[in-house]
Design a protein around this motif. Structure first.
Motif, PDB file in Angstrom:
ATOM      1  N   ASP A   1      19.950   0.369  30.513  1.00 47.44           N
ATOM      2  CA  ASP A   1      20.058   1.675  31.153  1.00 47.44           C
ATOM      3  C   ASP A   1      18.878   2.533  30.684  1.00 47.44           C
ATOM      4  N   PRO A   2      18.109   3.115  31.606  1.00 51.62           N
ATOM      5  CA  PRO A   2      16.948   3.935  31.210  1.00 51.62           C
ATOM      6  C   PRO A   2      17.330   5.116  30.310  1.00 51.62           C
ATOM      7  N   ASP A   3      18.535   5.670  30.496  1.00 55.09           N
ATOM      8  CA  ASP A   3      18.978   6.773  29.637  1.00 55.09           C
ATOM      9  C   ASP A   3      19.183   6.301  28.203  1.00 55.09           C
ATOM     10  N   VAL A   4      19.691   5.096  28.038  1.00 56.56           N
ATOM     11  CA  VAL A   4      19.870   4.527  26.699  1.00 56.56           C
ATOM     12  C   VAL A   4      18.506   4.292  26.059  1.00 56.56           C
ATOM     13  N   VAL A   5      17.581   3.769  26.825  1.00 54.21           N
ATOM     14  CA  VAL A   5      16.228   3.525  26.310  1.00 54.21           C
ATOM     15  C   VAL A   5      15.582   4.845  25.879  1.00 54.21           C
TER      16      VAL A   5
ATOM     17  N   LEU B   1      15.407   8.731  19.172  1.00 58.31           N
ATOM     18  CA  LEU B   1      16.007   8.569  17.852  1.00 58.31           C
ATOM     19  C   LEU B   1      15.225   7.639  16.942  1.00 58.31           C
ATOM     20  N   ALA B   2      14.232   6.939  17.482  1.00 58.90           N
ATOM     21  CA  ALA B   2      13.439   6.013  16.676  1.00 58.90           C
ATOM     22  C   ALA B   2      12.574   6.740  15.655  1.00 58.90           C
ATOM     23  N   ASN B   3      12.315   8.007  15.875  1.00 56.94           N
ATOM     24  CA  ASN B   3      11.533   8.793  14.930  1.00 56.94           C
ATOM     25  C   ASN B   3      12.493   9.347  13.865  1.00 56.94           C
TER      26      ASN B   3
ATOM     27  N   ALA C   1       7.782  19.897  19.916  1.00 53.89           N
ATOM     28  CA  ALA C   1       7.588  18.620  20.616  1.00 53.89           C
ATOM     29  C   ALA C   1       8.736  17.660  20.308  1.00 53.89           C
ATOM     30  N   TYR C   2       9.166  17.606  19.063  1.00 51.24           N
ATOM     31  CA  TYR C   2      10.280  16.737  18.685  1.00 51.24           C
ATOM     32  C   TYR C   2      11.569  17.158  19.399  1.00 51.24           C
ATOM     33  N   MET C   3      11.823  18.456  19.428  1.00 54.39           N
ATOM     34  CA  MET C   3      13.051  18.943  20.070  1.00 54.39           C
ATOM     35  C   MET C   3      12.986  18.731  21.582  1.00 54.39           C
ATOM     36  N   ALA C   4      11.805  18.873  22.165  1.00 58.02           N
ATOM     37  CA  ALA C   4      11.646  18.621  23.608  1.00 58.02           C
ATOM     38  C   ALA C   4      11.946  17.154  23.923  1.00 58.02           C
ATOM     39  N   GLU C   5      11.551  16.252  23.038  1.00 60.46           N
ATOM     40  CA  GLU C   5      11.835  14.825  23.226  1.00 60.46           C
ATOM     41  C   GLU C   5      13.343  14.571  23.155  1.00 60.46           C
ATOM     42  N   LEU C   6      14.020  15.201  22.216  1.00 53.30           N
ATOM     43  CA  LEU C   6      15.478  15.066  22.128  1.00 53.30           C
ATOM     44  C   LEU C   6      16.156  15.665  23.364  1.00 53.30           C
ATOM     45  N   GLN C   7      15.583  16.744  23.872  1.00 45.24           N
ATOM     46  CA  GLN C   7      16.140  17.368  25.080  1.00 45.24           C
ATOM     47  C   GLN C   7      15.936  16.465  26.296  1.00 45.24           C
ATOM     48  N   ARG C   8      14.752  15.904  26.449  1.00 46.34           N
ATOM     49  CA  ARG C   8      14.501  14.985  27.573  1.00 46.34           C
ATOM     50  C   ARG C   8      15.447  13.793  27.535  1.00 46.34           C
ATOM     51  N   ALA C   9      15.804  13.363  26.340  1.00 43.49           N
ATOM     52  CA  ALA C   9      16.724  12.236  26.178  1.00 43.49           C
ATOM     53  C   ALA C   9      18.176  12.656  26.401  1.00 43.49           C
ATOM     54  N   GLY C  10      18.407  13.964  26.578  1.00 44.18           N
ATOM     55  CA  GLY C  10      19.752  14.455  26.837  1.00 44.18           C
ATOM     56  C   GLY C  10      20.607  14.617  25.597  1.00 44.18           C
ATOM     57  N   LEU C  11      20.010  14.599  24.430  1.00 41.10           N
ATOM     58  CA  LEU C  11      20.775  14.685  23.193  1.00 41.10           C
ATOM     59  C   LEU C  11      20.984  16.114  22.715  1.00 41.10           C
ATOM     60  N   VAL C  12      20.136  17.028  23.148  1.00 36.25           N
ATOM     61  CA  VAL C  12      20.278  18.445  22.813  1.00 36.25           C
ATOM     62  C   VAL C  12      20.061  19.289  24.068  1.00 36.25           C
ATOM     63  N   ARG C  13      20.554  20.518  24.003  1.00 35.69           N
ATOM     64  CA  ARG C  13      20.324  21.501  25.061  1.00 35.69           C
ATOM     65  C   ARG C  13      19.565  22.672  24.463  1.00 35.69           C
ATOM     66  N   ALA C  14      18.666  23.237  25.244  1.00 31.16           N
ATOM     67  CA  ALA C  14      17.881  24.385  24.798  1.00 31.16           C
ATOM     68  C   ALA C  14      18.385  25.640  25.495  1.00 31.16           C
ATOM     69  N   THR C  15      18.425  26.734  24.741  1.00 34.30           N
ATOM     70  CA  THR C  15      18.804  28.033  25.281  1.00 34.30           C
ATOM     71  C   THR C  15      17.799  29.057  24.775  1.00 34.30           C
TER      72      THR C  15
ATOM     73  N   ALA D   1      27.568   3.897  26.154  1.00 33.87           N
ATOM     74  CA  ALA D   1      26.646   3.042  26.905  1.00 33.87           C
ATOM     75  C   ALA D   1      25.940   2.061  25.974  1.00 33.87           C
ATOM     76  N   LEU D   2      25.590   2.508  24.783  1.00 33.84           N
ATOM     77  CA  LEU D   2      24.952   1.618  23.813  1.00 33.84           C
ATOM     78  C   LEU D   2      25.910   0.491  23.431  1.00 33.84           C
ATOM     79  N   GLY D   3      27.171   0.828  23.231  1.00 33.12           N
ATOM     80  CA  GLY D   3      28.166  -0.188  22.905  1.00 33.12           C
ATOM     81  C   GLY D   3      28.314  -1.220  24.003  1.00 33.12           C
ATOM     82  N   GLN D   4      28.233  -0.781  25.256  1.00 25.01           N
ATOM     83  CA  GLN D   4      28.334  -1.713  26.381  1.00 25.01           C
ATOM     84  C   GLN D   4      27.049  -2.525  26.535  1.00 25.01           C
ATOM     85  N   THR D   5      25.919  -1.920  26.187  1.00 27.63           N
ATOM     86  CA  THR D   5      24.634  -2.595  26.336  1.00 27.63           C
ATOM     87  C   THR D   5      24.477  -3.704  25.302  1.00 27.63           C
ATOM     88  N   LEU D   6      24.892  -3.407  24.081  1.00 27.89           N
ATOM     89  CA  LEU D   6      24.735  -4.390  23.009  1.00 27.89           C
ATOM     90  C   LEU D   6      25.946  -5.290  22.984  1.00 27.89           C
TER      91      LEU D   6
END
Length: 114
Positions: free
Chosen positions: A13-17, A23-25, A74-88, A109-114
């Protein structure tokens, strides 16, 4: 099973990727962990908004991380693009909060993928 069906069944799933990439950082992962308990992890920092409702100001995350503001943004924007955080936005400041629903969907989804 057709070749297309086989490919779809084994294509992550592209969202999982995206979430795994974010999270790899280690520092991005650390920031996400800090946001899990903002009251404890950002104690003593004067806030202009409720950290539980609105999130934590990027300047507070920067102070705790000891990194440049541009790096933290930049780090927070990456987490936001991944859908893990929301910005206000609150005035001229950006606050970040974990998106617990999306994180739970990612874990499932990760559990189903692995």
């Amino acid at each position: 099973m057709t070749d297309t069906a086989t490919a779809n069944a084994t294509t992550p799933d592209p969202d999982v990727v995206d979430a795994l990439r974010a999270l790899a950082n280690p520092m991005r992962l650390q920031m996400l962990l800090w946001l899990r308990d903002p009251i404890r992890n950002f104690a003593g920092m004067e806030t202009i908004a409720d950290p539980l409702e609105v999130g934590v100001c990027v300047s507070h995350i920067q102070a705790k991380a000891g990194l440049a503001q541009s790096t933290v943004s930049a780090y927070m924007a990456e987490l936001q693009r991944a859908g893990l955080v929301r910005a206000t936005r609150v005035g001229k400041w950006t606050h970040y909060k974990r998106d617990e629903q999306r994180i739970a969907q990612f874990v499932a989804a990760l559990g189903q993928t692995l």
